[in-house]
Design an enzyme around this catalytic site. Structure first.
Site, PDB file in Angstrom:
ATOM      1  N   HIS A 139       0.952  11.448 -27.592  1.00 57.28           N
ATOM      2  CA  HIS A 139       0.500  10.126 -27.125  1.00 57.28           C
ATOM      3  C   HIS A 139      -0.238   9.381 -28.240  1.00 57.28           C
ATOM      4  CE1 HIS A 139       0.685  11.362 -22.584  1.00 57.28           C
ATOM      5  NE2 HIS A 139       1.866  11.171 -23.116  1.00 57.28           N
ATOM      6  N   HIS A 155       9.555   9.001 -27.007  1.00 64.95           N
ATOM      7  CA  HIS A 155       8.589   9.933 -26.410  1.00 64.95           C
ATOM      8  C   HIS A 155       8.914  11.407 -26.688  1.00 64.95           C
ATOM      9  CE1 HIS A 155       5.579  11.483 -23.699  1.00 64.95           C
ATOM     10  NE2 HIS A 155       6.514  12.136 -23.011  1.00 64.95           N
ATOM     11  N   ASN A 181       1.174  19.327 -20.273  1.00 64.86           N
ATOM     12  CA  ASN A 181       0.857  18.390 -21.354  1.00 64.86           C
ATOM     13  C   ASN A 181       0.905  19.042 -22.728  1.00 64.86           C
ATOM     14  OD1 ASN A 181       0.380  15.912 -20.004  1.00 64.86           O
ATOM     15  ND2 ASN A 181      -1.446  16.842 -19.126  1.00 64.86           N
ATOM     16  N   LYS A 227       3.961  11.845 -10.802  1.00 62.78           N
ATOM     17  CA  LYS A 227       3.120  11.015 -11.681  1.00 62.78           C
ATOM     18  C   LYS A 227       3.854   9.711 -11.966  1.00 62.78           C
ATOM     19  CE  LYS A 227       0.343  14.281 -14.327  1.00 62.78           C
ATOM     20  NZ  LYS A 227       0.087  14.827 -15.681  1.00 62.78           N
ATOM     21  N   GLU A 252      11.333  18.379 -24.037  1.00 61.13           N
ATOM     22  CA  GLU A 252      10.607  18.708 -22.795  1.00 61.13           C
ATOM     23  C   GLU A 252      11.192  19.971 -22.157  1.00 61.13           C
ATOM     24  OE1 GLU A 252       7.850  17.145 -21.918  1.00 61.13           O
ATOM     25  OE2 GLU A 252       8.017  14.976 -22.261  1.00 61.13           O
ATOM     26  N   GLU A 276      -3.394  17.815 -10.868  1.00 61.76           N
ATOM     27  CA  GLU A 276      -3.851  18.215 -12.211  1.00 61.76           C
ATOM     28  C   GLU A 276      -5.365  18.437 -12.273  1.00 61.76           C
ATOM     29  OE1 GLU A 276      -1.652  16.466 -15.571  1.00 61.76           O
ATOM     30  OE2 GLU A 276      -3.565  16.454 -16.625  1.00 61.76           O
ATOM     31  N   LYS A 322       8.758  23.424 -13.352  1.00 64.12           N
ATOM     32  CA  LYS A 322       7.853  22.311 -13.023  1.00 64.12           C
ATOM     33  C   LYS A 322       7.467  22.360 -11.551  1.00 64.12           C
ATOM     34  CE  LYS A 322       6.481  17.652 -13.663  1.00 64.12           C
ATOM     35  NZ  LYS A 322       6.555  16.413 -14.382  1.00 64.12           N
ATOM     36  N   ARG A 349      -1.881  22.328 -13.948  1.00 62.73           N
ATOM     37  CA  ARG A 349      -0.820  21.349 -14.235  1.00 62.73           C
ATOM     38  C   ARG A 349      -0.966  20.773 -15.645  1.00 62.73           C
ATOM     39  NH1 ARG A 349       1.908  16.478 -10.584  1.00 62.73           N
ATOM     40  NH2 ARG A 349       3.176  15.680 -12.302  1.00 62.73           N
ATOM     41  N   ARG A 389       0.818  -1.236   0.000  1.00 61.91           N
ATOM     42  CA  ARG A 389       0.000   0.000   0.000  1.00 61.91           C
ATOM     43  C   ARG A 389       0.842   1.272   0.000  1.00 61.91           C
ATOM     44  NH1 ARG A 389      -3.574  -2.900   3.583  1.00 61.91           N
ATOM     45  NH2 ARG A 389      -5.165  -3.835   2.273  1.00 61.91           N
ATOM     46  N   HIS A 420       1.302  16.952 -25.754  1.00 66.55           N
ATOM     47  CA  HIS A 420       1.230  15.536 -25.381  1.00 66.55           C
ATOM     48  C   HIS A 420      -0.007  14.815 -25.903  1.00 66.55           C
ATOM     49  CE1 HIS A 420       4.658  16.610 -23.001  1.00 66.55           C
ATOM     50  NE2 HIS A 420       4.760  15.406 -22.469  1.00 66.55           N
TER      51      HIS A 420
HETATM   52  P1  NAD Z   1      13.878   5.744 -21.151  1.00 69.04           P
HETATM   53  O1  NAD Z   1      13.679   5.648 -19.703  1.00 69.04           O
HETATM   54  O2  NAD Z   1      13.377   4.642 -22.001  1.00 69.04           O
HETATM   55  O3  NAD Z   1      15.424   5.958 -21.428  1.00 69.04           O
HETATM   56  C1  NAD Z   1      15.855   6.044 -22.762  1.00 69.04           C
HETATM   57  C2  NAD Z   1      16.996   5.090 -23.078  1.00 69.04           C
HETATM   58  O4  NAD Z   1      18.200   5.629 -22.538  1.00 69.04           O
HETATM   59  C3  NAD Z   1      16.861   3.704 -22.498  1.00 69.04           C
HETATM   60  O5  NAD Z   1      17.356   2.781 -23.446  1.00 69.04           O
HETATM   61  C4  NAD Z   1      17.804   3.715 -21.290  1.00 69.04           C
HETATM   62  O6  NAD Z   1      18.337   2.454 -21.006  1.00 69.04           O
HETATM   63  C5  NAD Z   1      18.861   4.664 -21.748  1.00 69.04           C
HETATM   64  N1  NAD Z   1      19.537   5.432 -20.699  1.00 69.04           N
HETATM   65  C6  NAD Z   1      18.949   6.084 -19.686  1.00 69.04           C
HETATM   66  N2  NAD Z   1      19.865   6.807 -19.021  1.00 69.04           N
HETATM   67  C7  NAD Z   1      21.056   6.570 -19.610  1.00 69.04           C
HETATM   68  C8  NAD Z   1      22.372   7.037 -19.388  1.00 69.04           C
HETATM   69  N3  NAD Z   1      22.657   7.965 -18.462  1.00 69.04           N
HETATM   70  N4  NAD Z   1      23.368   6.567 -20.189  1.00 69.04           N
HETATM   71  C9  NAD Z   1      23.080   5.682 -21.178  1.00 69.04           C
HETATM   72  N5  NAD Z   1      21.856   5.224 -21.457  1.00 69.04           N
HETATM   73  C10 NAD Z   1      20.854   5.671 -20.673  1.00 69.04           C
HETATM   74  O7  NAD Z   1      13.207   7.069 -21.767  1.00 69.04           O
HETATM   75  P2  NAD Z   1      12.978   8.551 -21.225  1.00 69.04           P
HETATM   76  O8  NAD Z   1      12.952   9.371 -22.439  1.00 69.04           O
HETATM   77  O9  NAD Z   1      13.881   8.893 -20.124  1.00 69.04           O
HETATM   78  O10 NAD Z   1      11.517   8.473 -20.602  1.00 69.04           O
HETATM   79  C11 NAD Z   1      10.376   8.307 -21.399  1.00 69.04           C
HETATM   80  C12 NAD Z   1       9.235   7.901 -20.507  1.00 69.04           C
HETATM   81  O11 NAD Z   1       8.987   8.912 -19.537  1.00 69.04           O
HETATM   82  C13 NAD Z   1       7.943   7.709 -21.259  1.00 69.04           C
HETATM   83  O12 NAD Z   1       7.375   6.482 -20.893  1.00 69.04           O
HETATM   84  C14 NAD Z   1       7.060   8.848 -20.778  1.00 69.04           C
HETATM   85  O13 NAD Z   1       5.701   8.517 -20.770  1.00 69.04           O
HETATM   86  C15 NAD Z   1       7.580   9.065 -19.397  1.00 69.04           C
HETATM   87  N6  NAD Z   1       7.304  10.400 -18.869  1.00 69.04           N
HETATM   88  C16 NAD Z   1       6.726  10.482 -17.643  1.00 69.04           C
HETATM   89  C17 NAD Z   1       6.479  11.725 -17.076  1.00 69.04           C
HETATM   90  C18 NAD Z   1       5.915  11.817 -15.693  1.00 69.04           C
HETATM   91  O14 NAD Z   1       5.578  12.929 -15.255  1.00 69.04           O
HETATM   92  N7  NAD Z   1       5.815  10.735 -14.956  1.00 69.04           N
HETATM   93  C19 NAD Z   1       6.821  12.894 -17.776  1.00 69.04           C
HETATM   94  C20 NAD Z   1       7.415  12.766 -19.029  1.00 69.04           C
HETATM   95  C21 NAD Z   1       7.654  11.509 -19.567  1.00 69.04           C
HETATM   96  N1  GLY Z   2       4.713  15.509 -17.472  1.00 68.22           N
HETATM   97  C1  GLY Z   2       3.438  16.068 -17.140  1.00 68.22           C
HETATM   98  C2  GLY Z   2       3.218  16.229 -15.692  1.00 68.22           C
HETATM   99  O1  GLY Z   2       4.049  15.889 -14.882  1.00 68.22           O
HETATM  100  O2  GLY Z   2       2.176  16.689 -15.296  1.00 68.22           O
END
Ligand code: NAD
Ligand code: GLY
Length: 375
Positions: free
Chosen positions: A256, A270, A249, A147, A189, A241, A231, A245, A125, A252
């Protein structure tokens, strides 16, 4: 190179926490982590790429403050954000008898942050999580704000929770090992913050974006700190949100839909989808007579200049995607209310706003134009 970290506070009452940004933070992490956890045991969740590069340094630093650390890795890539990988991660955490007072450290990009953060929010939990973002995208966006989510066959980030971390440790040195394409995608971003409400930051990026992308330490630090401050302000004002907030997006809703259409395959990652989505949002704003065409052109030009895609037509497999198909994906958007799509549009650079008052046919016409542009 080690420097004194900058600290940005997320102000959320008893869920407040600090984002530490600095070079060499992971080798110094022991004392910071110790100050944020309830008992000296953590499980580091990482992906296979990141663990091979950065786990040892973090584990060594934790050992200097007598923190017991174990490692769980998941395969790298967006597909890890699935029910299947969530279940196997939870099973492994339970096998390790992780207690409520233990903590997870999410060491990786946004995929790890979202997956490990979600697991932390439901394990027994809810247990603590510390975000240690290793991509530019994760340092400026996904590690901050709580998030968490996985994807389902119906779309992206549709199952998840709000679960604020105890701390964010953004070591800008780790970006040196990030593949160039990933760095560039994360940069979309960063640009987003300038476009939402900081036109002077967008101007700075027009001049200095290439320095950020070539790994210049000062430019990188400035970009990460400015993004995190932006942020932090938005999340502190609207954690769940219910209103403003949603500005985060920007681009986005389109992004998406594009990602769903390529089934989260590597031909569109992404941040790239976000760049295309932001261009679409500005083009739609112009079509609606809300945004000067020159501002939309400036946005397109900047993404183009730094080598980000600006049209879906340039992505293999999306050359002939139909606007109606993208609109159908958008119906799963979390901002849909009473069946109506909500968009983040702009009256100009730095003037984003939220509206549900957009006629669907106008969206389809704007998309037809965008999809017809070949580069
Ligand atoms: P990712 O986590 O897939 O990382 C991208 C690639 O880089 C992967 O292959 C990883 O292994 C590699 N990598 C990561 N750090 C590294 C480093 N320092 N050196 C070498 N390789 C490295 O992708 P991302 O772009 O970081 O994240 C995308 C995700 O984030 C999406 O799923 C998206 O929906 C999510 N997201 C979430 C929020 C939120 O608020 N929670 C906001 C924006 C995006
Ligand atoms: N990446 C969008 C949010 O955190 O609200």
């Amino acid at each position: 190179m080690k420097t004194t970290p900058d600290v940005v506070e997320i102000s959320l009452g008893d869920r407040s926490y600090n984002i530490h940004v600095g070079a060499g933070l992971l080798i110094e992490a022991g004392a910071l982590v110790r100050s944020a956890i309830q008992q000296p045991r953590v499980v580091i969740v990482s992906d296979e790429n990141v663990a091979a590069l950065h786990y040892a340094r973090l584990a060594e630093s934790l050992s200097t403050t007598a923190i017991e650390a174990e490692l769980i890795t998941v395969p790298a890539g967006e597909h890890a954000k699935s029910f299947e990988h969530l279940e196997s991660l939870l099973d492994r955490l339970l096998e390790l008898r992780v207690e409520r007072g233990d903590a997870i450290i999410a060491l990786g990009g946004g995929v790890i942050g979202d997956l490990a953060g979600f697991a932390a929010s439901i394990l027994r939990r809810g247990i603590d999580v510390i975000q240690a973002p290793t991509t530019l995208l994760a340092q400026v966006d996904s590690s901050v704000g709580g998030k968490t989510a996985i994807n389902t066959r119906f779309g992206k980030n549709l199952v998840g929770s709000f679960h604020q971390p105890r701390m964010v440790l953004a070591d800008t040195d780790v970006l040196a090992t990030l593949p160039e394409r990933e760095l560039r995608a994360g940069y979309a971003e960063v640009v987003k913050y300038g476009l939402i409400d900081q036109p002077e930051f967008f101007g700075w990026l027009e001049k200095n974006g290439t320095h950020v992308l070539s790994g210049d330490p000062d430019a990188t630090r400035h970009a990460v700190i400015t993004s995190c401050r932006s942020k932090a302000e938005i999340v502190s004002a609207d954690e769940r949100e219910t209103g403003s907030r949603a500005l985060l997006n920007l681009g986005h809703t389109f992004a998406h839909a594009l990602e769903a259409e390529v089934a989260y395959e590597g031909r569109l990652i992404h941040g790239e989808a976000v760049a295309i989505g932001i261009v679409m949002a500005f083009d739609l704003s112009t079509r609606l007579g809300l945004c000067p065409a020159d501002d939309a052109a400036r946005v397109r030009r900047h993404f183009n200049d730094v080598g980000l895609p600006v049209t879906a037509a340039s992505i293999p497999g999306l050359e002939s995607v139909r606007p109606q198909v993208l609109v159908d994906h958008m119906r799963q958007d979390k901002k849909v209310r009473g069946g109506r799509l909500t968009f983040i549009l702009a009256r100009g650079i730095g003037q984003a706003f939220i509206t549900a008052d957009v006629d669907e046919q106008t969206v389809i016409t704007a998309l037809e134009e965008d999809l017809a542009v070949s580069a």
